[in-house]
Design an enzyme around this catalytic site. Structure first.
Site, mmCIF file in Angstrom:
data_model
loop_
_atom_site.group_PDB
_atom_site.id
_atom_site.type_symbol
_atom_site.label_atom_id
_atom_site.label_comp_id
_atom_site.label_asym_id
_atom_site.label_seq_id
_atom_site.Cartn_x
_atom_site.Cartn_y
_atom_site.Cartn_z
ATOM 1 N N ARG A 73 0.843 -1.193 0.000
ATOM 2 C CA ARG A 73 0.000 0.000 0.000
ATOM 3 C C ARG A 73 0.876 1.239 0.000
ATOM 4 O O ARG A 73 1.986 1.248 0.506
ATOM 5 C CB ARG A 73 -0.900 0.026 1.244
ATOM 6 C CG ARG A 73 -2.107 -0.889 1.169
ATOM 7 C CD ARG A 73 -3.018 -0.727 2.368
ATOM 8 N NE ARG A 73 -2.356 -1.114 3.595
ATOM 9 C CZ ARG A 73 -1.829 -0.282 4.474
ATOM 10 N NH1 ARG A 73 -1.912 1.032 4.312
ATOM 11 N NH2 ARG A 73 -1.220 -0.741 5.544
ATOM 12 N N TYR A 203 -1.485 -3.629 -6.796
ATOM 13 C CA TYR A 203 -1.176 -4.426 -5.602
ATOM 14 C C TYR A 203 -2.182 -4.249 -4.460
ATOM 15 O O TYR A 203 -2.492 -3.123 -4.057
ATOM 16 C CB TYR A 203 0.223 -4.087 -5.076
ATOM 17 C CG TYR A 203 0.742 -5.210 -4.182
ATOM 18 C CD1 TYR A 203 1.395 -6.303 -4.742
ATOM 19 C CD2 TYR A 203 0.507 -5.208 -2.815
ATOM 20 C CE1 TYR A 203 1.821 -7.361 -3.955
ATOM 21 C CE2 TYR A 203 0.922 -6.257 -2.013
ATOM 22 C CZ TYR A 203 1.586 -7.328 -2.588
ATOM 23 O OH TYR A 203 2.003 -8.375 -1.814
ATOM 24 N N LYS A 212 -9.665 -2.271 1.593
ATOM 25 C CA LYS A 212 -9.401 -1.091 2.436
ATOM 26 C C LYS A 212 -10.195 0.124 1.963
ATOM 27 O O LYS A 212 -10.667 0.918 2.776
ATOM 28 C CB LYS A 212 -7.908 -0.765 2.447
ATOM 29 C CG LYS A 212 -7.027 -1.937 2.854
ATOM 30 C CD LYS A 212 -7.344 -2.440 4.233
ATOM 31 C CE LYS A 212 -6.547 -3.703 4.523
ATOM 32 N NZ LYS A 212 -6.190 -3.884 5.903
ATOM 33 N N HIS A 232 -10.598 -2.233 11.341
ATOM 34 C CA HIS A 232 -9.494 -3.076 10.865
ATOM 35 C C HIS A 232 -9.269 -4.173 11.912
ATOM 36 O O HIS A 232 -8.317 -4.115 12.687
ATOM 37 C CB HIS A 232 -8.249 -2.193 10.699
ATOM 38 C CG HIS A 232 -7.096 -2.863 10.011
ATOM 39 N ND1 HIS A 232 -5.801 -2.392 10.108
ATOM 40 C CD2 HIS A 232 -7.039 -3.937 9.195
ATOM 41 C CE1 HIS A 232 -4.999 -3.163 9.380
ATOM 42 N NE2 HIS A 232 -5.720 -4.106 8.822
ATOM 43 N N SER A 254 -1.349 -3.293 10.403
ATOM 44 C CA SER A 254 -0.973 -4.174 9.297
ATOM 45 C C SER A 254 0.276 -4.976 9.651
ATOM 46 O O SER A 254 1.245 -4.429 10.180
ATOM 47 C CB SER A 254 -0.711 -3.342 8.049
ATOM 48 O OG SER A 254 -1.853 -2.576 7.742
ATOM 49 N N CYS A 256 0.704 -7.176 11.957
ATOM 50 C CA CYS A 256 0.957 -7.275 13.398
ATOM 51 C C CYS A 256 0.187 -8.421 14.048
ATOM 52 O O CYS A 256 -0.012 -8.436 15.259
ATOM 53 C CB CYS A 256 0.643 -5.949 14.085
ATOM 54 S SG CYS A 256 1.856 -4.672 13.679
ATOM 55 N N ASP A 279 -9.288 -9.636 8.963
ATOM 56 C CA ASP A 279 -8.781 -8.288 8.655
ATOM 57 C C ASP A 279 -9.782 -7.160 8.908
ATOM 58 O O ASP A 279 -9.384 -6.083 9.316
ATOM 59 C CB ASP A 279 -8.314 -8.231 7.191
ATOM 60 C CG ASP A 279 -7.371 -7.067 6.914
ATOM 61 O OD1 ASP A 279 -6.371 -6.927 7.644
ATOM 62 O OD2 ASP A 279 -7.638 -6.286 5.982
ATOM 63 N N ARG A 372 2.296 -12.165 -0.313
ATOM 64 C CA ARG A 372 1.013 -12.565 0.291
ATOM 65 C C ARG A 372 0.380 -13.748 -0.421
ATOM 66 O O ARG A 372 0.727 -14.078 -1.548
ATOM 67 C CB ARG A 372 0.049 -11.377 0.248
ATOM 68 C CG ARG A 372 0.565 -10.214 1.107
ATOM 69 C CD ARG A 372 -0.516 -9.334 1.617
ATOM 70 N NE ARG A 372 0.015 -8.354 2.553
ATOM 71 C CZ ARG A 372 -0.533 -8.078 3.732
ATOM 72 N NH1 ARG A 372 -1.604 -8.714 4.144
ATOM 73 N NH2 ARG A 372 -0.008 -7.160 4.534
HETATM 74 P P1 GTP Z 1 -2.303 -7.517 7.572
HETATM 75 O O1 GTP Z 1 -2.830 -8.562 6.653
HETATM 76 O O2 GTP Z 1 -1.219 -6.693 6.970
HETATM 77 O O3 GTP Z 1 -3.378 -6.653 8.154
HETATM 78 O O4 GTP Z 1 -1.507 -8.286 8.756
HETATM 79 P P2 GTP Z 1 -1.983 -9.116 10.046
HETATM 80 O O5 GTP Z 1 -2.280 -8.205 11.170
HETATM 81 O O6 GTP Z 1 -3.020 -10.106 9.680
HETATM 82 O O7 GTP Z 1 -0.628 -9.887 10.454
HETATM 83 P P3 GTP Z 1 -0.224 -11.436 10.311
HETATM 84 O O8 GTP Z 1 -1.032 -12.321 11.207
HETATM 85 O O9 GTP Z 1 -0.200 -11.784 8.883
HETATM 86 O O10 GTP Z 1 1.260 -11.404 10.886
HETATM 87 C C1 GTP Z 1 2.254 -10.599 10.329
HETATM 88 C C2 GTP Z 1 3.616 -11.134 10.688
HETATM 89 O O11 GTP Z 1 3.762 -11.194 12.101
HETATM 90 C C3 GTP Z 1 3.852 -12.539 10.160
HETATM 91 O O12 GTP Z 1 5.169 -12.644 9.710
HETATM 92 C C4 GTP Z 1 3.622 -13.401 11.376
HETATM 93 O O13 GTP Z 1 4.348 -14.612 11.318
HETATM 94 C C5 GTP Z 1 4.088 -12.500 12.521
HETATM 95 N N1 GTP Z 1 3.354 -12.803 13.783
HETATM 96 C C6 GTP Z 1 2.019 -13.012 13.920
HETATM 97 N N2 GTP Z 1 1.703 -13.320 15.207
HETATM 98 C C7 GTP Z 1 2.865 -13.303 15.897
HETATM 99 C C8 GTP Z 1 3.202 -13.544 17.277
HETATM 100 O O14 GTP Z 1 2.360 -13.835 18.119
HETATM 101 N N3 GTP Z 1 4.515 -13.402 17.615
HETATM 102 C C9 GTP Z 1 5.468 -13.075 16.692
HETATM 103 N N4 GTP Z 1 6.731 -12.975 17.117
HETATM 104 N N5 GTP Z 1 5.191 -12.855 15.391
HETATM 105 C C10 GTP Z 1 3.911 -12.961 14.997
HETATM 106 C C1 SPV Z 2 -2.938 -4.257 5.399
HETATM 107 O O1 SPV Z 2 -1.967 -3.616 4.984
HETATM 108 O O2 SPV Z 2 -3.495 -3.998 6.493
HETATM 109 C C2 SPV Z 2 -3.446 -5.390 4.609
HETATM 110 C C3 SPV Z 2 -2.878 -5.628 3.282
HETATM 111 O O3 SPV Z 2 -4.344 -6.076 5.065
HETATM 112 S S1 SPV Z 2 -3.590 -4.614 2.068
HETATM 113 O O4 SPV Z 2 -4.795 -5.262 1.568
HETATM 114 O O5 SPV Z 2 -2.608 -4.457 0.977
HETATM 115 O O6 SPV Z 2 -3.931 -3.326 2.621
HETATM 116 MN MN MN Z 3 -4.874 -5.458 7.187
#
Ligand code: GTP
Ligand code: SPV
Ligand code: MN
Length: 587
Positions: A73, A203, A212, A232, A254, A256, A279, A372
């Site tokens: 983004r 993307y 979003k 979110h 994002s 996290c 999400d 992704r």
């Molecule tokens: P968006 O799709 O961008 O909104 O991200 P999200 O909030 O869904 O994050 P996601 O669960 O995909 O995790 C993002 C990164 O953080 C990945 O590389 C995970 O492996 C890592 N991660 C997720 N949960 C944990 C955790 O509890 N501990 C640690 N150390 N890393 C984590």
């Molecule tokens: C985020 O960035 O919070 C996502 C990925 O979930 S995107 O759809 O590219 O915004």
């Molecule tokens: Mn997101």
């Protein structure tokens, strides 16, 4: 689909107008059928826009490589085009609506010459739910059309829902020249039909306009006007050994941890965690006085790096078939690969298409950090039977959380709704690869909505406070932080499945049990308040994870005061009062 299959005059007129503007060679109305998807895939494979993966191991899975200048983004090129700059507020970029339309329409002009224009009708929310909303995305990207088929209820079903008179949010998208200097993502929340215009990116959140752009930026403005919340947030179901279910939402910025928490693999066999969404949540006050959440999406656009059988087996099973991978690496066997999935094979083709020895770490990463997977939610082994319930699920707990090395404890319970809103409004997190720009920089990201709130963030805080007054039986609010680090930079908390422990404590607090200590910043578990059975942490680590450091918090109060200055007169007095009270308590 023949366009005579819809007689929606407004839609037909807008498609015609867009056709005149963008001058595509042909127009294709998407039905969402399997045949159509296979036709799109074969067209893209022939044009080298998709690479087939190992069909035996990864049936119907494909790899897409985006332009290396287009991998995340772009927050600095995302605009809220409200009539008044004051409605966009201090945390959004603003452009005057007329100026934005003039600029973007000049880029759209002739942008689809020689290309196919896809008309993609879609529903955000389950078909038949009174809360679902229809959008139509016009795009010149077959990848976007295919992705929208996974991420939304797309095609015929959306046209049927729309009928001849229904309202829809129009979104016009063209990859144009993929020129990053002319990349713009614009939202017009004040227009009657709430328009979205997006050019020069193909993307993720820049291009899949239902996500979003619609379900957060436009929907948050609708929600303000109509008395609900577009957030979110992940949504999860927690089932106890007696079969009783409780639902949580979680707003983390994002990359996290939302997807991972939503698919958490329970470390205790008699407790179950099931996925509703990973999400976005649309939340409304139900007739029973509780807050109810719907996942408006139908798929996951999840971060690949870090996903493995160990960290998220449920995601690994979800993405085994019918999945689009974007910007991951590929093994010689045609398997997708990324950092964190497991050991590197002898050779890998990196996300830019270069084949290198798997141990060539000097040559840089093999997968793009924001690479992704796009996968259907119904393939998730932990998907809840309630994930498409038209009324959603009743929420008992809201988790806010961020990526912070220190200061924020593992889990913290808010003292009240207002205090919970304060915790959300002051959330901070290190920036990630999900957006362009510097990474690892600590920034305030209120409710994980900094890049996604479609109006003035001060008004958004006021709306949250107002909602609290209107929900007779509001969820309890917590703040979590899985990401504290030791002095060597290692994570102190094992995370992933272990996150069930703080979740179980939060559940106990919701049920009015659970051992807790009041601290100046909120309530944390007593040393044995959380179930730590089977967990072996080094001496003192648990204490450190739950520590509330007074010096740090004195500094934090100053940082929050500075953050609050951003909102000027629009900062709700209740939040300044929370800060003052915090200062008093911290001493
Ligand atoms: P968006 O799709 O961008 O909104 O991200 P999200 O909030 O869904 O994050 P996601 O669960 O995909 O995790 C993002 C990164 O953080 C990945 O590389 C995970 O492996 C890592 N991660 C997720 N949960 C944990 C955790 O509890 N501990 C640690 N150390 N890393 C984590
Ligand atoms: C985020 O960035 O919070 C996502 C990925 O979930 S995107 O759809 O590219 O915004
Ligand atoms: Mn997101």
């Amino acid at each position: 689909m023949d366009k005579t299959l819809t007689s929606h005059a407004g839609l037909l007129a807008w498609v015609e107008e867009s056709t005149r503007l963008c001058q595509p060679e042909r127009v294709h109305w998407c039905t969402g059928s399997e045949d159509e998807a296979q036709w799109l895939i074969s067209t893209m494979v022939a044009a080298k826009g998709l690479i087939p993966l190992n069909h035996d191991e990864w049936p119907n899975c494909y790899l897409h490589r985006s332009n290396p200048n287009d991998v995340a983004r772009v927050e600095d090129r995302t605009f809220i085009c409200s009539q008044s700059p004051d409605d966009a507020g201090p945390t959004n970029h603003w452009m005057a609506p007329d100026e934005a339309k003039k600029l973007l329409y000049s880029i759209f002009e002739g942008s689809m010459k020689g290309r196919t224009m896809y008309v993609v009708p879609y529903i955000m929310g389950p078909a038949g739910s009174p809360f679902s909303k229809v959008g139509v995305e016009i795009t010149d990207s077959a990848y976007v059309a295919l992705s929208m088929r996974i991420m939304t209820r797309m095609g015929k079903i959306a046209l049927e829902t729309l009928g001849t008179e229904g309202a829809f949010v129009p979104g016009l998208h063209s990859t144009a020249e993929l020129d990053p200097e002319k990349r713009y993502i614009c939202h017009f929340p004040d227009e009657k039909e709430r328009l979205i215009l997006s050019v020069n990116s193909g993307y993720g959140g820049n291009a899949l306009l239902g996500k979003k752009c619609f379900a957060l930026r436009i929907a948050s403005a609708l929600a303000r006007d109509e008395g609900w919340l577009a957030e979110h947030m992940l949504i999860l179901e927690l089932e106890d050994p007696q079969g009783e279910k409780l639902y949580f939402t979680g707003a983390f910025p994002s990359a996290c941890g939302k997807t991972n928490l939503a698919m958490l693999e329970s470390i205790f066999p008699d407790w179950k965690v099931r996925t509703i969404g990973d999400d976005i949540a649309w939340l409304r006050i139900g007739e029973d006085g509780r807050l109810w959440a719907v996942n408006p999406e139908a798929g996951f656009f999840g971060v690949a790096p870090g996903t493995s059988e160990k960290t998220n087996p449920s995601a690994m099973e979800t993405i085994r078939s019918n999945t689009l991978f974007t910007n991951v690496a590929r093994t010689d066997d045609g398997d997708p690969w990324w950092e964190g999935i497991g050991p590197a094979p002898e050779f890998l083709t990196d996300w830019k298409g270069e084949r290198r020895p798997g141990d060539d770490t000097a040559g840089g990463r093999f997968s793009q950090p924001n690479s992704r997977f796009t996968a259907p939610a119904k393939q998730c082994p932990t998907i809840s039977p309630h994930w498409e319930d038209p009324q959603g699920v009743p929420i008992s707990g809201i988790l806010f959380g961020g990526r912070r090395n220190d200061t924020m404890p593992l889990v913290l319970e808010a003292n009240s709704w207002e205090h919970g809103v304060f915790l959300g409004a002051t959330m901070a997190s290190q920036t990630t690869a999900a957006a362009g720009g510097a990474q690892g920089v600590l920034r305030r990201d209120p409710m994980a909505m900094l890049p996604f709130c479609g109006y003035h963030m001060g008004d958004y805080f006021a709306h949250w406070l107002e909602m609290g007054k209107r929900i007779p039986n509001p969820p309890k609010i917590f703040h979590v932080n899985w990401f504290q680090k030791d002095d060597e930079g290692n994570f102190l908390w094992p995370g992933y499945g272990e996150n069930l422990r703080p979740l179980l404590w939060a559940r106990e607090r919701i049920l009015g049990v659970g051992e807790a200590i009041e601290t100046p910043i909120g309530t944390v578990p007593t040393p044995d308040g959380m179930n730590l059975e089977g967990l072996s942490l080094a001496e003192g680590v648990m204490e450190r994870l739950l520590e509330v450091n007074h010096d740090r918090w004195a500094q934090e109060c100053d940082a929050i005061a500075k953050h609050f200055e951003t909102f000027g007169e629009k900062l709700p007095p209740a939040l300044s009062a929370e800060l003052e009270a915090l200062r008093q308590r911290v001493g």
